[in-house]
Design a protein around this motif. Structure first.
Motif, PDB file in Angstrom:
ATOM      1  N   ILE A  77      33.445  39.910  87.921  1.00 19.89           N
ATOM      2  CA  ILE A  77      33.838  40.001  86.509  1.00 19.89           C
ATOM      3  C   ILE A  77      33.893  38.604  85.896  1.00 19.89           C
ATOM      4  O   ILE A  77      33.366  38.356  84.801  1.00 19.89           O
ATOM      5  CB  ILE A  77      35.208  40.692  86.375  1.00 19.89           C
ATOM      6  CG1 ILE A  77      35.105  42.163  86.797  1.00 19.89           C
ATOM      7  CG2 ILE A  77      35.719  40.598  84.935  1.00 19.89           C
ATOM      8  CD1 ILE A  77      36.460  42.853  86.918  1.00 19.89           C
ATOM      9  N   SER A  78      34.525  37.685  86.596  1.00 24.02           N
ATOM     10  CA  SER A  78      34.656  36.315  86.111  1.00 24.02           C
ATOM     11  C   SER A  78      33.288  35.668  85.907  1.00 24.02           C
ATOM     12  O   SER A  78      33.049  34.986  84.901  1.00 24.02           O
ATOM     13  CB  SER A  78      35.490  35.492  87.102  1.00 24.02           C
ATOM     14  OG  SER A  78      35.606  34.157  86.685  1.00 24.02           O
ATOM     15  N   ALA A  79      32.373  35.908  86.846  1.00 23.95           N
ATOM     16  CA  ALA A  79      31.042  35.306  86.752  1.00 23.95           C
ATOM     17  C   ALA A  79      30.255  35.852  85.570  1.00 23.95           C
ATOM     18  O   ALA A  79      29.607  35.099  84.830  1.00 23.95           O
ATOM     19  CB  ALA A  79      30.277  35.558  88.050  1.00 23.95           C
ATOM     20  N   VAL A  80      30.319  37.165  85.370  1.00 24.03           N
ATOM     21  CA  VAL A  80      29.570  37.778  84.263  1.00 24.03           C
ATOM     22  C   VAL A  80      30.076  37.266  82.924  1.00 24.03           C
ATOM     23  O   VAL A  80      29.294  36.995  82.005  1.00 24.03           O
ATOM     24  CB  VAL A  80      29.669  39.321  84.329  1.00 24.03           C
ATOM     25  CG1 VAL A  80      29.069  39.942  83.069  1.00 24.03           C
ATOM     26  CG2 VAL A  80      28.950  39.849  85.564  1.00 24.03           C
ATOM     27  N   MET A  81      31.385  37.119  82.792  1.00 24.23           N
ATOM     28  CA  MET A  81      31.949  36.662  81.517  1.00 24.23           C
ATOM     29  C   MET A  81      31.424  35.288  81.121  1.00 24.23           C
ATOM     30  O   MET A  81      31.222  35.005  79.938  1.00 24.23           O
ATOM     31  CB  MET A  81      33.478  36.641  81.599  1.00 24.23           C
ATOM     32  CG  MET A  81      34.105  38.020  81.584  1.00 24.23           C
ATOM     33  SD  MET A  81      35.898  37.959  81.716  1.00 24.23           S
ATOM     34  CE  MET A  81      36.309  39.705  81.506  1.00 24.23           C
ATOM     35  N   ILE A  82      31.200  34.424  82.086  1.00 22.28           N
ATOM     36  CA  ILE A  82      30.724  33.084  81.778  1.00 22.28           C
ATOM     37  C   ILE A  82      29.216  33.068  81.533  1.00 22.28           C
ATOM     38  O   ILE A  82      28.663  32.109  80.960  1.00 22.28           O
ATOM     39  CB  ILE A  82      31.102  32.101  82.918  1.00 22.28           C
ATOM     40  CG1 ILE A  82      31.222  30.671  82.369  1.00 22.28           C
ATOM     41  CG2 ILE A  82      30.105  32.163  84.043  1.00 22.28           C
ATOM     42  CD1 ILE A  82      32.369  30.476  81.435  1.00 22.28           C
ATOM     43  N   LEU A  83      28.517  34.138  81.959  1.00 20.43           N
ATOM     44  CA  LEU A  83      27.069  34.201  81.756  1.00 20.43           C
ATOM     45  C   LEU A  83      26.681  34.707  80.368  1.00 20.43           C
ATOM     46  O   LEU A  83      25.562  34.469  79.917  1.00 20.43           O
ATOM     47  CB  LEU A  83      26.428  35.107  82.820  1.00 20.43           C
ATOM     48  CG  LEU A  83      26.392  34.563  84.250  1.00 20.43           C
ATOM     49  CD1 LEU A  83      25.824  35.615  85.199  1.00 20.43           C
ATOM     50  CD2 LEU A  83      25.557  33.291  84.309  1.00 20.43           C
ATOM     51  N   TYR A  84      27.574  35.412  79.694  1.00 19.27           N
ATOM     52  CA  TYR A  84      27.246  35.959  78.373  1.00 19.27           C
ATOM     53  C   TYR A  84      26.710  34.900  77.410  1.00 19.27           C
ATOM     54  O   TYR A  84      25.630  35.081  76.813  1.00 19.27           O
ATOM     55  CB  TYR A  84      28.477  36.628  77.753  1.00 19.27           C
ATOM     56  CG  TYR A  84      28.810  37.987  78.305  1.00 19.27           C
ATOM     57  CD1 TYR A  84      27.835  38.964  78.506  1.00 19.27           C
ATOM     58  CD2 TYR A  84      30.128  38.329  78.595  1.00 19.27           C
ATOM     59  CE1 TYR A  84      28.154  40.218  78.989  1.00 19.27           C
ATOM     60  CE2 TYR A  84      30.471  39.584  79.084  1.00 19.27           C
ATOM     61  CZ  TYR A  84      29.478  40.525  79.279  1.00 19.27           C
ATOM     62  OH  TYR A  84      29.802  41.766  79.747  1.00 19.27           O
ATOM     63  N   PRO A  85      27.426  33.793  77.180  1.00 16.30           N
ATOM     64  CA  PRO A  85      26.906  32.812  76.210  1.00 16.30           C
ATOM     65  C   PRO A  85      25.708  32.032  76.732  1.00 16.30           C
ATOM     66  O   PRO A  85      24.972  31.420  75.952  1.00 16.30           O
ATOM     67  CB  PRO A  85      28.106  31.886  75.972  1.00 16.30           C
ATOM     68  CG  PRO A  85      28.878  31.934  77.245  1.00 16.30           C
ATOM     69  CD  PRO A  85      28.722  33.352  77.746  1.00 16.30           C
ATOM     70  N   THR A  86      25.515  32.035  78.051  1.00 18.67           N
ATOM     71  CA  THR A  86      24.386  31.323  78.641  1.00 18.67           C
ATOM     72  C   THR A  86      23.078  32.042  78.356  1.00 18.67           C
ATOM     73  O   THR A  86      22.039  31.407  78.141  1.00 18.67           O
ATOM     74  CB  THR A  86      24.584  31.175  80.159  1.00 18.67           C
ATOM     75  OG1 THR A  86      25.866  30.599  80.421  1.00 18.67           O
ATOM     76  CG2 THR A  86      23.505  30.297  80.764  1.00 18.67           C
ATOM     77  N   PHE A  87      23.119  33.363  78.329  1.00 21.04           N
ATOM     78  CA  PHE A  87      21.923  34.167  78.087  1.00 21.04           C
ATOM     79  C   PHE A  87      22.207  35.160  76.949  1.00 21.04           C
ATOM     80  O   PHE A  87      22.498  36.332  77.196  1.00 21.04           O
ATOM     81  CB  PHE A  87      21.515  34.922  79.354  1.00 21.04           C
ATOM     82  CG  PHE A  87      21.229  34.037  80.532  1.00 21.04           C
ATOM     83  CD1 PHE A  87      20.006  33.378  80.637  1.00 21.04           C
ATOM     84  CD2 PHE A  87      22.178  33.841  81.520  1.00 21.04           C
ATOM     85  CE1 PHE A  87      19.735  32.555  81.723  1.00 21.04           C
ATOM     86  CE2 PHE A  87      21.915  33.015  82.611  1.00 21.04           C
ATOM     87  CZ  PHE A  87      20.702  32.370  82.713  1.00 21.04           C
ATOM     88  N   PRO A  88      22.140  34.717  75.696  1.00 23.04           N
ATOM     89  CA  PRO A  88      22.416  35.610  74.558  1.00 23.04           C
ATOM     90  C   PRO A  88      21.256  36.569  74.302  1.00 23.04           C
ATOM     91  O   PRO A  88      20.481  36.419  73.361  1.00 23.04           O
ATOM     92  CB  PRO A  88      22.617  34.627  73.401  1.00 23.04           C
ATOM     93  CG  PRO A  88      21.783  33.434  73.758  1.00 23.04           C
ATOM     94  CD  PRO A  88      21.853  33.338  75.265  1.00 23.04           C
ATOM     95  N   ASN A  89      21.164  37.546  75.162  1.00 27.64           N
ATOM     96  CA  ASN A  89      20.084  38.518  75.117  1.00 27.64           C
ATOM     97  C   ASN A  89      20.684  39.908  75.332  1.00 27.64           C
ATOM     98  O   ASN A  89      21.523  40.084  76.228  1.00 27.64           O
ATOM     99  CB  ASN A  89      19.061  38.181  76.213  1.00 27.64           C
ATOM    100  CG  ASN A  89      17.923  39.172  76.271  1.00 27.64           C
ATOM    101  OD1 ASN A  89      18.081  40.265  76.817  1.00 27.64           O
ATOM    102  ND2 ASN A  89      16.781  38.798  75.716  1.00 27.64           N
ATOM    103  N   THR A  90      20.268  40.895  74.550  1.00 30.18           N
ATOM    104  CA  THR A  90      20.900  42.215  74.631  1.00 30.18           C
ATOM    105  C   THR A  90      20.682  42.885  75.987  1.00 30.18           C
ATOM    106  O   THR A  90      21.551  43.624  76.458  1.00 30.18           O
ATOM    107  CB  THR A  90      20.378  43.136  73.521  1.00 30.18           C
ATOM    108  OG1 THR A  90      18.949  43.186  73.547  1.00 30.18           O
ATOM    109  CG2 THR A  90      20.833  42.643  72.160  1.00 30.18           C
ATOM    110  N   ILE A  91      19.534  42.630  76.617  1.00 37.17           N
ATOM    111  CA  ILE A  91      19.284  43.227  77.933  1.00 37.17           C
ATOM    112  C   ILE A  91      20.225  42.621  78.964  1.00 37.17           C
ATOM    113  O   ILE A  91      20.848  43.332  79.766  1.00 37.17           O
ATOM    114  CB  ILE A  91      17.815  43.032  78.349  1.00 37.17           C
ATOM    115  CG1 ILE A  91      16.879  43.788  77.383  1.00 37.17           C
ATOM    116  CG2 ILE A  91      17.600  43.511  79.790  1.00 37.17           C
ATOM    117  CD1 ILE A  91      15.399  43.595  77.678  1.00 37.17           C
TER     118      ILE A  91
END
Length: 386
Positions: A77-91
């Motif tokens: 969960i922690s890892a995914v949250m930090i990846l959101y702004p890194t890859f601003p893509n709907t997929i």
């Protein structure tokens, strides 16, 4: 209550921090999606992905049994949250939401099983009440934290990631042996439907209402042109209403036919939704309607569960609860997509409230119909609302 908090403070603190993280990422994505230029339909798919993952995680009830799995899921969960702004893509966001939904579902199973195992028959109701209160408070606190930084940057994504990582610490250091997961008596969905048609239909409809609140409220705010502070207050109002109105509605339900109260509560929620659709451009009224809708929908979940349990044996309740969670999740998967489609039509943001109004009306209508199909259970035989 003091005894419950003192014996389970680590779990309650950990779950509160987890819900702060979950509440932040849910609202933040709705705001950031508007900044990134994603369409309402695209964001509705992103938001519904959480509930797709949630369905898969609920199937781990019989397999998750070790605390190390809890830590692994929180780390994901922690890892995914930090990846959101890194890859601003709907997929990428949709896949991340599926994974987070899956992880949170299994985290809930692990935490609630620990709490149930640690509680006694005398304080179990208080323990679960405290658990639900800290979860809701976590979501409310999350809305306040959204005002601490610019949603177009990274900081607001870092905060929930850090909080989720910290949340695991007290739980891992204080956790008692987890209970076995394979001891529950199974119950098919068809059997559950035969046992309580109102319970199953009501849970499906409420799934749509819940997912609209949790998944699309921030998207509604962005589409309506609200500021970040206004969106935070709007989302928080749903959960403040649920905390304040939960107990009085529960108190009433122990003193009358719960089906009648389900009808009344759903009608009030539907009326609040209609007012929000027509007068949502007036911000104080918008907050009031969110308070009413949240204050009706969350107690409805408990009302429907309490109504269903009347027709179950004690050993069937755990399996029935899992089935009801699955049915609720099915409705939740469809909720954001339909809401996004309605908001993308000529209805505009008002489609958000029209969707919840239709679901509330359908629930009130079906509960009224069920009153004609089965005699009311005497109030003194229904058991207490928790």
């Amino acid at each position: 209550m003091i005894q419950v908090v003192s014996s389970a403070w680590a779990l309650l603190l950990g779950m509160c921090l987890l819900m702060v993280g979950n509440g932040m990422q849910g609202t933040l994505l709705g705001i950031r999606g508007g900044i990134e230029g994603f369409s309402t339909l695209q964001m509705s798919i992103v938001m519904s992905a959480y509930f797709v993952g949630f369905l898969g995680g609920s199937g781990m009830i019989r397999r998750v049994g070790h605390v190390r799995v809890f830590a692994a899921l929180a780390s994901l969960i922690s890892a995914v949250m930090i990846l959101y702004p890194t890859f601003p893509n709907t997929i990428v966001w949709s896949l991340g939401r599926v994974l987070i939904g899956f992880c949170f579902s299994a985290v809930y199973v692990t935490a609630e099983s620990w709490l149930n195992n640690a509680a006694t028959n005398e304080n179990r109701g208080q323990a679960l009440s405290a658990y639900m209160i800290v979860q809701t408070l976590g979501i409310v606190i999350a809305q306040a934290l959204l005002l601490t930084a610019d949603p177009s940057g990274f900081v607001l994504f870092v905060i929930p990631s850090v909080l989720v990582s910290i949340a695991v610490t007290p739980i891992l250091l204080s956790i008692s042996p987890t209970p076995p997961f394979g001891t529950t008596k199974p119950m098919s969905l068809s059997t559950l439907m035969e046992t309580s048609p109102l319970g199953c239909v009501g849970m499906f409809l409420l799934g749509g209402v819940f997912s609209a609140q949790f998944g699309m409220a921030a998207v509604y705010g962005a589409e309506a042109g609200l500021s970040v502070a206004q969106i935070s207050l709007f989302v928080a109002a749903f959960f403040v209403g649920s905390v304040i109105l939960q107990y009085p509605i529960g108190w009433i339900s122990d003193r009358m036919d719960r089906r009648s109260l389900i009808v009344i509560t759903a009608l009030i929620g539907g009326a609040g939704s209609m007012v929000g659709m027509m007068l949502g451009h007036i911000f104080p009224i918008l907050l009031a309607t969110a308070f009413v809708v949240g204050g009706m929908s969350n107690p409805l979940y408990s009302l429907i569960m309490a109504h269903t349990n009347v027709f179950l044996e004690q050993e069937d309740m755990a399996a029935a609860s899992g089935g009801m969670l699955f049915i609720n999740g099915l409705g939740a998967v469809l909720g954001p997509v339909i809401t996004g489609w309605m908001m993308g039509t000529a209805l505009g943001p008002g489609g958000f409230y029209l969707f919840t109004a239709v679901l509330f009306a359908a629930l009130a209508g079906y509960a009224s119909y069920r009153k004609t199909q089965r005699a009311a259970v005497p109030v003194d035989e229904t058991g207490n609302y928790v």
